[in-house]
Write a protein that holds these residues in place. Structure first.
Motif, mmCIF file in Angstrom:
data_model
loop_
_atom_site.group_PDB
_atom_site.id
_atom_site.type_symbol
_atom_site.label_atom_id
_atom_site.label_comp_id
_atom_site.label_asym_id
_atom_site.label_seq_id
_atom_site.Cartn_x
_atom_site.Cartn_y
_atom_site.Cartn_z
ATOM 1 N N ALA A 143 6.032 4.966 -5.826
ATOM 2 C CA ALA A 143 5.694 3.456 -6.286
ATOM 3 C C ALA A 143 5.542 2.474 -5.159
ATOM 4 C CB ALA A 143 7.229 2.667 -6.952
ATOM 5 N N GLY A 144 4.365 1.484 -5.635
ATOM 6 C CA GLY A 144 3.873 0.463 -4.225
ATOM 7 C C GLY A 144 2.128 0.975 -3.769
ATOM 8 N N GLU A 145 2.501 2.532 -4.130
ATOM 9 C CA GLU A 145 1.546 3.414 -2.832
ATOM 10 C C GLU A 145 -0.018 2.754 -3.070
ATOM 11 O OE1 GLU A 145 1.440 7.267 -2.832
ATOM 12 O OE2 GLU A 145 -0.680 7.578 -1.798
ATOM 13 N N LEU A 146 -0.572 2.100 -1.814
ATOM 14 C CA LEU A 146 -2.290 1.838 -2.461
ATOM 15 C C LEU A 146 -2.735 2.141 -1.576
ATOM 16 C CD1 LEU A 146 -4.070 -0.814 -3.400
ATOM 17 C CD2 LEU A 146 -3.326 -1.524 -1.292
ATOM 18 N N THR A 147 -3.577 3.205 -1.714
ATOM 19 C CA THR A 147 -4.377 4.492 -1.113
ATOM 20 C C THR A 147 -6.176 4.070 -1.646
ATOM 21 O OG1 THR A 147 -2.999 5.653 -1.543
ATOM 22 C CG2 THR A 147 -5.052 6.278 -2.023
#
Lengths: 115, 110
Positions: free
Chosen positions: B52-56
């Motif tokens: 959750a919240g991960e930006l890739t």
């Protein structure tokens, strides 16, 4: 094999006939999935296997649909007494281990047309 | 069958423009994935998100896993003609079960 192979690529059948769709996953892939995709829609989950064990068949529309993977490699999706509403693209996918990356490799699909 | 809701359904943009699409669900997912499907082909994985919240990012693509774990977005920067296709989000729900979104059809004009 190099990729997921499905056969037949195209199948036209008359209503009431049985059809069998075959999937040969990537060599060594543990998990095998069957999806159905209507034109312009996303793939709809049908069922999946880990090795030869069918883990989830909650997506199979009714009891006319069944799938097997007896030796943990090739799988067959069978539709008995086909109906026109069964017409769709049936896609098989495999992955190395289902839980880990979610990277499913899809085959080119088997397009079923029921007249 | 179960599907995630994607928006917009379709987009018509000019080459060079940025694109943004999103995917929402009433259920929580442990993993979000974005796939692209070309005509006559099966979906191909673009980006996978695990927290959750991960930006890739993957080249011109950027995707984020929503904090609530019920949504995700995909951005494409500086679109090019080969970006044309249908983009699907997918959520991993029960162990190993992958549910796909309704798709966003992208058309890029030169």
């Amino acid at each position: 094999g190099a990729g997921v192979s499905q056969s037949p690529r195209y199948k036209v059948t008359k209503r009431g006939q049985d059809v069998a769709l075959r999937c040969d996953p990537i060599s060594g892939h543990v998990s095998l999935y069957w999806y159905r995709q209507a034109l312009g829609q996303g793939p709809e989950f049908l069922t999946y296997f880990n090795y030869e064990a069918q883990q989830d068949k909650s997506g199979l529309p009714n009891d006319r649909f069944s799938a097997e993977r007896p030796e943990g490699s090739i799988s067959t999706l069978t539709i008995q007494r086909t109906e026109q509403r069964d017409s769709a693209m049936y896609r098989c996918a495999s992955s190395l281990v289902g839980r880990d990356t979610g990277e499913l490799f899809f085959g080119e699909g088997s397009r079923l047309t029921v007249l | 069958g179960q599907q995630l809701n994607q928006s917009p359904q379709s987009m018509f943009i000019q080459e060079g423009e940025d694109v943004s699409m999103n995917c929402t669900s009433s259920s929580i997912f442990n993993t979000w994935l974005w796939y692209k499907q070309d005509p006559g082909e099966g979906p191909v994985l673009l980006i996978a998100l695990y927290k959750a919240g991960e930006l890739t990012s993957n080249g011109r693509l950027t995707a984020q896993f929503g904090i609530t774990r019920k949504d995700s977005f995909l951005n494409i920067s500086a679109s090019i003609p080969s970006d044309v296709g249908i983009y699907f989000c997918a959520g991993r729900w029960l162990p190993d079960k992958l549910i796909f979104g309704t798709g966003t059809r992208l058309q890029v004009f030169p």
